[in-house]
Write a protein that holds these residues in place. Structure first.
Motif, PDB file in Angstrom:
ATOM      1  N   LYS A 140      15.495 -13.737   5.258  1.00 23.91           N
ATOM      2  CA  LYS A 140      15.857 -12.879   4.129  1.00 23.91           C
ATOM      3  C   LYS A 140      17.366 -12.848   3.924  1.00 23.91           C
ATOM      4  N   GLN A 175      14.015 -11.651  -5.438  1.00 26.04           N
ATOM      5  CA  GLN A 175      14.914 -10.548  -5.770  1.00 26.04           C
ATOM      6  C   GLN A 175      16.294 -11.042  -6.218  1.00 26.04           C
ATOM      7  N   ASP A 193      13.112 -13.410   0.388  1.00 28.02           N
ATOM      8  CA  ASP A 193      13.261 -12.430  -0.694  1.00 28.02           C
ATOM      9  C   ASP A 193      13.964 -13.051  -1.904  1.00 28.02           C
ATOM     10  N   TYR A 233      18.697 -10.352   1.443  1.00 28.12           N
ATOM     11  CA  TYR A 233      18.972  -8.988   0.979  1.00 28.12           C
ATOM     12  C   TYR A 233      20.023  -9.000  -0.141  1.00 28.12           C
TER      13      TYR A 233
END
Length: 280
Positions: free
Chosen positions: A164, A139, A136, A166
Motif C-alpha cells: 500500500k 485511491q 490501494d 496510502y
C-alpha cells in the motif's frame, strides 16, 4: 557530592536548550510556512523543500523584469518567505494551479507528483515500460499514477508490507526529506540508457489462391504497446509498393518489458511483387 553533580546536569540542560534553538533556526531558514500543519507539511513547505533539495534555480533564464509570485499565483503573497520558491518551481517544470493554497496540507500522492515533475526537469530519463501493482491504487488520482510508478522504479517511493502507498495521507517532513534525498541520489547516479537498435520490419509472402498473394509484415519489438500498420498500397508496373507505419507505445502507457512479435497482413494480386516502403 550534590554540588558536583549539579554542574554537569546544568551543562547538559544548557546544551539541550541550545540544540533546540539551532534546530528551530535551521527550520526557519529552510523556507516553507511559518505555521506548518500539526500533521504533515503544507504545500508551501513541500515546494520549498523540493526547490532547495533539487537546486531548482533561474540561472539559465534571462528576464527583462524579474517575476514575482503574484504573476502566476493568486494566493501566494509576494512578501511570503516561500514566494521565491514558488517562482523557481514555476520555471522549473513544477505545474501548480494558479489558485494553489500554500497553507493546505499536502498529500503523499500530490507530493510525489510535484517531486516527479521537478525531477523530470533535471534530466531526460529513460524508463522501463512496466507497471507495479499498488494495493490501494484505486485511491490514487489517475493523473498521478504515472509519476508514482516512475518513482517506484527509481526506488524513491516504496510500498509497505501490504503493498500500500496510502496516497491520501499527509506526508511528514522526514518522509518528504527522505524522498528528496533519494531523488538527488538517483539524478546523480543516473546513467543514460543506450539508444536501442532500430526496429526492422520484414516481409514474407504466401499463396492465398492462384490469383492472390498473402503479404505479412512482421517486427520484433522490445515491449508491448507497439503496433504495425499498413497505410497504403501503390501498384506500379509489376510491383506493389506497401507502405507501413510502426506505432510506438503512448508516452505515459505502462507495458510489459517482454520481447514481442507484431504483425500486419494484406493481400495483393499474385501478378505483382510486394515491396516494402516505410512512411517518411
Amino acid at each position: 557530592m550534590k554540588k558536583r553533580l549539579l554542574k554537569p546536569l546544568l551543562l547538559m540542560m544548557m546544551i539541550a536548550i541550545f540544540s533546540l534553538n539551532v534546530t528551530g533556526a535551521a527550520f526557519a531558514k529552510s523556507g516553507g510556512s511559518k505555521n506548518p500543519p500539526k500533521n504533515g507539511i503544507d504545500i508551501a513547505t513541500a515546494v520549498s523543500m523540493i526547490v532547495k533539495g533539487l537546486d531548482l534555480n533561474l540561472n539559465t533564464i534571462d528576464f527583462i523584469k524579474m517575476p514575482v509570485a503574484s504573476d502566476h499565483y493568486t494566493k501566494v503573497k509576494d512578501n511570503a518567505p516561500y514566494a521565491k520558491d514558488f517562482i523557481y518551481a514555476y520555471y522549473n517544470g513544477v505545474q501548480l494551479p494558479k489558485d494553489i493554497n500554500p497553507s493546505a496540507t499536502i498529500s503523499k500522492e500530490y507530493f510525489a507528483e510535484l517531486l516527479y515533475q521537478a525531477m523530470s526537469h533535471k534530466g531526460d530519463f529513460v524508463w522501463i515500460e512496466t507497471f507495479q501493482k499498488v494495493a490501494d491504487g484505486n485511491q490514487i488520482k489517475k493523473e498521478y499514477m504515472n509519476s508514482i510508478q516512475k518513482l517506484m522504479l527509481a526506488k524513491i517511493v516504496t510500498l509497505d508490507s501490504k503493498q500500500k502507498f496510502y496516497p491520501k495521507n499527509s506526508i511528514s517532513r522526514d518522509e518528504a526529506a527522505n524522498m528528496i534525498s533519494k531523488t538527488v541520489k538517483f539524478i546523480n547516479n543516473y546513467k543514460p540508457v543506450p539508444t536501442p537498435a532500430p526496429i526492422e520490419v520484414t516481409l514474407t509472402t504466401g499463396k492465398e489462391t492462384d490469383a492472390v498473394t498473402k503479404v505479412t509484415l512482421s517486427a520484433t519489438v522490445p515491449t508491448g504497446g507497439y503496433g504495425l500498420e499498413i497505410t497504403s498500397i501503390q501498384f506500379t508496373k509489376d510491383q506493389a509498393l506497401i507502405k507501413y507505419k510502426l506505432v510506438k507505445p503512448a508516452p505515459d502507457s505502462m507495458n510489459a518489458q517482454v520481447i514481442t512479435e507484431i504483425k500486419a497482413v494484406t493481400y495483393i494480386p499474385s501478378t505483382f511483387k510486394p515491396v516494402l516502403q516505410a512512411n517518411k
